[in-house]
Design a protein around this motif. Structure first.
Motif, PDB file in Angstrom:
ATOM      1  N   SER A   1      -3.525  14.597 -10.108  1.00 47.13           N
ATOM      2  CA  SER A   1      -3.650  14.719  -8.727  1.00 47.13           C
ATOM      3  C   SER A   1      -5.025  13.680  -8.947  1.00 47.13           C
ATOM      4  CB  SER A   1      -4.524  15.889  -7.739  1.00 47.13           C
ATOM      5  OG  SER A   1      -4.832  14.779  -6.570  1.00 47.13           O
ATOM      6  N   SER A   2      -5.309  12.172  -8.266  1.00 50.51           N
ATOM      7  CA  SER A   2      -5.518  10.550  -8.010  1.00 50.51           C
ATOM      8  C   SER A   2      -6.609  11.616  -6.924  1.00 50.51           C
ATOM      9  CB  SER A   2      -5.422   9.574  -7.641  1.00 50.51           C
ATOM     10  OG  SER A   2      -4.010   9.393  -8.464  1.00 50.51           O
ATOM     11  N   ARG A   3      -7.743  11.164  -7.823  1.00 55.01           N
ATOM     12  CA  ARG A   3      -8.950  11.420  -6.549  1.00 55.01           C
ATOM     13  C   ARG A   3     -10.067  10.555  -6.134  1.00 55.01           C
ATOM     14  NH1 ARG A   3      -7.840  16.266  -5.775  1.00 55.01           N
ATOM     15  NH2 ARG A   3      -9.317  16.361  -4.066  1.00 55.01           N
ATOM     16  N   SER A   4      -8.857   9.137  -6.059  1.00 52.14           N
ATOM     17  CA  SER A   4      -9.606   8.016  -5.876  1.00 52.14           C
ATOM     18  C   SER A   4      -8.691   7.173  -4.993  1.00 52.14           C
ATOM     19  CB  SER A   4     -10.954   7.205  -6.911  1.00 52.14           C
ATOM     20  OG  SER A   4      -9.742   6.824  -8.051  1.00 52.14           O
ATOM     21  N   HIS A   5      -8.934   6.455  -4.285  1.00 48.61           N
ATOM     22  CA  HIS A   5      -8.160   5.616  -3.918  1.00 48.61           C
ATOM     23  C   HIS A   5      -8.146   3.724  -4.814  1.00 48.61           C
ATOM     24  CE1 HIS A   5      -8.104   7.647  -0.278  1.00 48.61           C
ATOM     25  NE2 HIS A   5      -9.094   7.249   0.185  1.00 48.61           N
ATOM     26  N   LEU A   6      -6.904   3.153  -5.565  1.00 51.32           N
ATOM     27  CA  LEU A   6      -6.893   2.300  -6.717  1.00 51.32           C
ATOM     28  C   LEU A   6      -6.441   0.837  -5.549  1.00 51.32           C
ATOM     29  CD1 LEU A   6      -6.988   1.515  -9.485  1.00 51.32           C
ATOM     30  CD2 LEU A   6      -5.245   1.895  -9.667  1.00 51.32           C
ATOM     31  N   VAL A   7      -7.376  -0.256  -6.131  1.00 46.15           N
ATOM     32  CA  VAL A   7      -7.005  -2.222  -5.299  1.00 46.15           C
ATOM     33  C   VAL A   7      -6.947  -2.437  -6.516  1.00 46.15           C
ATOM     34  CG1 VAL A   7      -7.316  -3.298  -3.750  1.00 46.15           C
ATOM     35  CG2 VAL A   7      -7.701  -0.841  -3.470  1.00 46.15           C
ATOM     36  N   VAL A   8      -6.277  -2.675  -6.966  1.00 47.51           N
ATOM     37  CA  VAL A   8      -5.791  -3.656  -8.103  1.00 47.51           C
ATOM     38  C   VAL A   8      -5.001  -5.212  -7.359  1.00 47.51           C
ATOM     39  CG1 VAL A   8      -4.117  -4.434 -10.269  1.00 47.51           C
ATOM     40  CG2 VAL A   8      -4.729  -2.428  -9.463  1.00 47.51           C
ATOM     41  N   THR A   9      -6.570  -5.905  -7.393  1.00 45.95           N
ATOM     42  CA  THR A   9      -5.697  -7.306  -7.014  1.00 45.95           C
ATOM     43  C   THR A   9      -5.850  -8.553  -7.945  1.00 45.95           C
ATOM     44  OG1 THR A   9      -7.747  -6.689  -5.117  1.00 45.95           O
ATOM     45  CG2 THR A   9      -7.340  -8.689  -4.781  1.00 45.95           C
ATOM     46  N   LEU A  10      -4.867  -9.372  -7.260  1.00 49.44           N
ATOM     47  CA  LEU A  10      -4.224 -10.512  -7.848  1.00 49.44           C
ATOM     48  C   LEU A  10      -4.695 -12.024  -7.362  1.00 49.44           C
ATOM     49  CD1 LEU A  10      -1.698  -9.115  -9.573  1.00 49.44           C
ATOM     50  CD2 LEU A  10      -0.851 -10.549 -10.076  1.00 49.44           C
ATOM     51  N   THR A  11      -5.531 -12.491  -8.241  1.00 47.70           N
ATOM     52  CA  THR A  11      -6.048 -14.052  -7.168  1.00 47.70           C
ATOM     53  C   THR A  11      -5.148 -14.906  -7.872  1.00 47.70           C
ATOM     54  OG1 THR A  11      -7.831 -13.211  -6.843  1.00 47.70           O
ATOM     55  CG2 THR A  11      -8.264 -15.170  -6.234  1.00 47.70           C
ATOM     56  N   ILE A  12      -4.171 -15.411  -6.750  1.00 46.60           N
ATOM     57  CA  ILE A  12      -3.617 -17.284  -7.225  1.00 46.60           C
ATOM     58  C   ILE A  12      -4.481 -17.987  -6.431  1.00 46.60           C
ATOM     59  CG2 ILE A  12      -1.665 -18.002  -7.496  1.00 46.60           C
ATOM     60  CD1 ILE A  12      -0.306 -14.855  -7.531  1.00 46.60           C
TER      61      ILE A  12
ATOM     62  N   MET B   1       0.919  -1.096   0.083  1.00 47.88           N
ATOM     63  CA  MET B   1      -0.366  -0.266  -0.261  1.00 47.88           C
ATOM     64  C   MET B   1       0.663   0.979  -0.097  1.00 47.88           C
ATOM     65  SD  MET B   1      -2.354   1.201   3.058  1.00 47.88           S
ATOM     66  CE  MET B   1      -3.928  -0.691   2.745  1.00 47.88           C
ATOM     67  N   ALA B   2       0.766   2.187  -1.394  1.00 45.97           N
ATOM     68  CA  ALA B   2       1.490   3.407  -0.940  1.00 45.97           C
ATOM     69  C   ALA B   2       0.632   4.178   0.168  1.00 45.97           C
ATOM     70  CB  ALA B   2       1.692   3.920  -2.259  1.00 45.97           C
ATOM     71  N   TYR B   3       1.014   4.884   0.522  1.00 44.30           N
ATOM     72  CA  TYR B   3       0.399   6.660   1.663  1.00 44.30           C
ATOM     73  C   TYR B   3       0.995   7.703   1.520  1.00 44.30           C
ATOM     74  CZ  TYR B   3      -1.513   9.141   5.121  1.00 44.30           C
ATOM     75  OH  TYR B   3      -2.156   9.554   6.549  1.00 44.30           O
ATOM     76  N   GLY B   4       0.264   8.427   1.593  1.00 36.68           N
ATOM     77  CA  GLY B   4       1.239  10.157   1.416  1.00 36.68           C
ATOM     78  C   GLY B   4       0.929  11.007   0.933  1.00 36.68           C
ATOM     79  N   GLN B   5       1.224  12.238   1.003  1.00 36.07           N
ATOM     80  CA  GLN B   5       0.540  13.536   0.474  1.00 36.07           C
ATOM     81  C   GLN B   5       0.103  13.127  -0.914  1.00 36.07           C
ATOM     82  OE1 GLN B   5       3.713  15.453   2.364  1.00 36.07           O
ATOM     83  NE2 GLN B   5       4.001  16.538   0.674  1.00 36.07           N
ATOM     84  N   THR B   6      -0.584  14.260  -1.296  1.00 36.18           N
ATOM     85  CA  THR B   6      -1.002  14.599  -2.979  1.00 36.18           C
ATOM     86  C   THR B   6      -0.094  15.191  -3.589  1.00 36.18           C
ATOM     87  OG1 THR B   6      -2.376  15.431  -4.297  1.00 36.18           O
ATOM     88  CG2 THR B   6      -2.023  16.586  -2.780  1.00 36.18           C
ATOM     89  N   GLY B   7       0.558  14.564  -4.834  1.00 36.68           N
ATOM     90  CA  GLY B   7       1.859  15.362  -5.492  1.00 36.68           C
ATOM     91  C   GLY B   7       3.490  14.382  -4.879  1.00 36.68           C
ATOM     92  N   SER B   8       3.078  13.350  -3.328  1.00 32.58           N
ATOM     93  CA  SER B   8       4.423  12.542  -3.114  1.00 32.58           C
ATOM     94  C   SER B   8       5.268  11.697  -3.851  1.00 32.58           C
ATOM     95  CB  SER B   8       4.269  12.740  -2.109  1.00 32.58           C
ATOM     96  OG  SER B   8       2.889  11.281  -1.187  1.00 32.58           O
ATOM     97  N   GLY B   9       4.366  11.531  -4.955  1.00 34.59           N
ATOM     98  CA  GLY B   9       4.852  10.632  -5.702  1.00 34.59           C
ATOM     99  C   GLY B   9       4.714   8.594  -5.011  1.00 34.59           C
ATOM    100  N   LYS B  10       3.205   8.536  -5.318  1.00 36.40           N
ATOM    101  CA  LYS B  10       2.461   7.586  -4.248  1.00 36.40           C
ATOM    102  C   LYS B  10       2.086   7.269  -6.019  1.00 36.40           C
ATOM    103  CE  LYS B  10      -0.643   9.311  -2.578  1.00 36.40           C
ATOM    104  NZ  LYS B  10      -0.246  10.133  -2.533  1.00 36.40           N
ATOM    105  N   THR B  11       1.592   7.227  -6.992  1.00 43.17           N
ATOM    106  CA  THR B  11       1.527   6.981  -8.096  1.00 43.17           C
ATOM    107  C   THR B  11       2.836   6.769  -9.108  1.00 43.17           C
ATOM    108  OG1 THR B  11      -0.809   8.206  -8.798  1.00 43.17           O
ATOM    109  CG2 THR B  11      -0.060   6.766 -10.497  1.00 43.17           C
ATOM    110  N   TYR B  12       3.453   7.502  -8.666  1.00 45.08           N
ATOM    111  CA  TYR B  12       5.147   7.370 -10.008  1.00 45.08           C
ATOM    112  C   TYR B  12       5.574   5.880  -9.056  1.00 45.08           C
ATOM    113  CZ  TYR B  12       9.456   7.237 -11.399  1.00 45.08           C
ATOM    114  OH  TYR B  12      10.868   7.210 -11.678  1.00 45.08           O
ATOM    115  N   THR B  13       5.566   5.423  -7.600  1.00 46.66           N
ATOM    116  CA  THR B  13       5.882   4.481  -7.067  1.00 46.66           C
ATOM    117  C   THR B  13       5.129   3.457  -7.443  1.00 46.66           C
ATOM    118  OG1 THR B  13       7.102   6.390  -4.596  1.00 46.66           O
ATOM    119  CG2 THR B  13       6.855   3.378  -4.653  1.00 46.66           C
ATOM    120  N   MET B  14       3.604   3.243  -6.795  1.00 41.43           N
ATOM    121  CA  MET B  14       2.978   1.578  -7.285  1.00 41.43           C
ATOM    122  C   MET B  14       2.915   1.451  -9.008  1.00 41.43           C
ATOM    123  SD  MET B  14       2.238   1.269  -4.818  1.00 41.43           S
ATOM    124  CE  MET B  14       1.346  -0.204  -5.336  1.00 41.43           C
ATOM    125  N   LEU B  15       3.246   2.729 -10.057  1.00 43.16           N
ATOM    126  CA  LEU B  15       2.893   2.283 -11.328  1.00 43.16           C
ATOM    127  C   LEU B  15       4.044   3.027 -12.339  1.00 43.16           C
ATOM    128  CD1 LEU B  15      -1.256   3.654 -12.062  1.00 43.16           C
ATOM    129  CD2 LEU B  15       0.217   1.292 -11.925  1.00 43.16           C
TER     130      LEU B  15
END
Length: 541
Positions: free
Chosen positions: A351-362, A218-232
């Protein structure tokens, strides 16, 4: 002689005598002059000789002095060379000692990390990593009517990586002395560390998936702190999709998927089945980003989250797409990202205005004749693959989406004596950023989005606080986000929180809030994470 003609002998004699006397006087004068010159010359020679003697003595004295100085200098150089050699020997010894100490320190550090990870496993603690992004052009105070001095202070760095486990924050206020605060985490990344370095510490968790554990990153932080870059990774200009061309820039989600499929490729064929779902939590509502309309076009459909009889969270009718490789997965995620809500703010243009949850079920497929000893030989593998092909419905073989509840999804087939299934989940979460309205400058609908984002993140903090204090009631249902992540946060998964913070003085308040959240999160003890045990039956029939 002509003048003597006509003169008497006496007159001639007198003239000769006068001339002789005159000549004698002249010779005497010349001799006197010569004698004086010779005398002076002798005196000059004597003086010159004396000067030459003095000069010779002085030269000898100076030569001796210079010789002594040269000898002293040579001796000094020799002493310095000897001292330098001794210093080099000592420096080499110290360097050797330092290298040995460093090697011992690294070994002890690795041992300590291994013990710490074991302790985390036993206690069920949440792993917390912190990433400090570099200063970026939009970190200046553009758009804010403030003084130049304060604008200059805003552009200064306030957060640093003191080492690979410590964040140092310089807290300064006008009229007050600067105060340094430190925060300890399992791993800290400075602003120069690459996506490769970040994923290298995440990859070991993925092995746990195939060992029977659920995993959540899970990536957590303020807006513009690089969460989406780190995750995607970097997003394409004017497009919410992320680029897959620069592999070195890919984030955790695409890399994790590639690693999962790499691990699966090392297992016997047909023993694993992979599904993917993509949802966003927007304004406290859950949207299925892989749902399709009657024409096969992807569009977001609102879903709800419920708690099953077993106490697990579930999203009925959630779309699960079956995938066979990382490319198919990335294609689906990019489709879902096209529907994710973004809005420009003064802090971040996308700025992402929603929480994104991608789930891989194995789903691990285990056959009854080989429980505990899967795929003992190639013939057995081929036979069981044929059984699997006959057992799986046509939908699974065609790899079509299954927009139905989990209870009716392909991997939830009725167990037979020949086949058992064990499910593990990898949840990859890109949380929307916490936001200060005064800083972001949002209004209208965006302001309402900010309110929902901050409330859901507060609910997440409340849940962690309740778990840490071991309260009887944990308020998962205060937010759709926490209800959706109930299993992962509550202890049914190995959880890694990737804190992302901005280094600028401008964002100090938000960075401190994120660091405080991370500190509280790593203190949560959830008990040992449960492992999905693979059934083991006797091979004899």
């Amino acid at each position: 002689y002509q003048g003597l003609a006509g003169r008497s002998t006496n007159e001639v004699l007198q003239l000769y005598a006068a001339h002789g006397q005159q000549m004698k006087l002249q010779r005497s004068s010349v001799v006197t002059q010569l004698h004086g010159a010779v005398k002076r010359l002798k005196q000059d020679l004597k003086s010159l000789h004396s000067f030459a003697l003095e000069l010779s003595k002085d030269f000898q004295r100076q030569s001796k002095t210079c010789l002594y100085q040269v000898l002293a200098a040579v001796q000094g150089i020799q002493l310095q060379n000897e001292a330098m050699q001794m210093f080099q020997i000592k420096a080499f010894d110290l360097e050797q000692s330092l290298q040995e100490v460093t090697e011992r320190y690294e070994k002890e550090k690795q041992k300590r990390k291994a013990l710490h990870n074991s302790l985390i496993e036993l206690r069920g603690n949440i792993r917390v990593h912190c990433r400090i992004r570099p200063l970026l052009p939009f970190d200046d105070a553009a758009g804010h009517s403030i003084s130049q001095d304060r604008q200059r202070n805003f552009s200064e760095k306030a957060a640093y990586a003191a080492d690979d486990e410590t964040v140092l924050v310089k807290c300064s206020r006008p009229g007050h002395a600067s105060v340094n605060k430190t925060f300890q985490f399992e791993r800290v990344y400075n602003d120069l560390e690459s996506q490769d370095a970040v994923f290298a510490d995440v990859a070991p968790l993925l092995t746990s998936l195939l060992d029977g554990y659920n995993v959540c990153i899970m990536a957590y932080g303020q807006t513009g702190s690089g969460k989406t870059y780190t995750m995607l990774g970097p997003q394409l200009e004017g497009n919410l999709a992320f680029s897959t061309e620069e592999e070195s820039e890919l984030g955790i989600i695409p890399r994790a998927t590639q690693e999962v499929f790499r691990l699966i490729s090392e297992k016997p064929p047909g023993s694993y089945w992979v599904e993917v779902s993509v949802v966003e939590v927007y304004n406290n509502e859950i949207f299925d980003l892989l749902a399709k309309d009657s024409y096969g076009k992807v569009f977001g459909v609102k879903r709800d989250v419920v708690t099953t009889r077993e106490g697990k969270s579930d999203v009925p009718l959630l779309t699960h797409e079956t995938v066979e490789n990382a490319s198919e997965f990335l294609h689906l995620v990019n489709k879902g990202l096209q529907l994710r809500v973004t809005h420009p703010t003064l802090v971040h243009a996308h700025s992402s205005r929603s929480h994104l949850v991608v789930t891989l079920t194995i789903t691990t497929v285990v056959f009854g004749d080989n429980f505990g000893t899967l795929w003992e030989d190639e013939q057995t593998s081929q036979r069981l693959n044929k059984e699997a092909s006959c057992t799986f419905p046509q939908k699974m073989r065609d790899h079509k989406s299954t927009p139905s509840s989990r209870a009716s999804s392909p991997v939830q087939l009725e167990a037979t004596e020949k086949m058992k299934q064990v499910k593990t989940r990898l949840q990859l979460v890109d949380l929307a950023g916490s936001e200060c309205v005064g800083m972001s400058g949002v209004t209208g609908a965006a302001l309402r989005e900010t309110s929902f984002i901050n409330r859901s993140l507060s609910a997440l903090a409340d849940v962690l606080g309740a778990i840490a204090e071991q309260r009887a009631h944990v308020p998962y249902r205060n937010s759709k986000l926490t209800h959706l992540l109930q299993d992962s946060v509550g202890g049914d998964a190995k959880l890694l929180v990737m804190l992302c913070i901005s280094p600028g003085q401008k964002y100090l308040t938000e960075s401190m809030q994120s660091l405080g959240f991370g500190t509280r999160a790593r203190q949560v003890q959830r008990g040992q994470v449960k492992k999905k045990n693979f059934p083991v039956l006797s091979k004899g029939k």
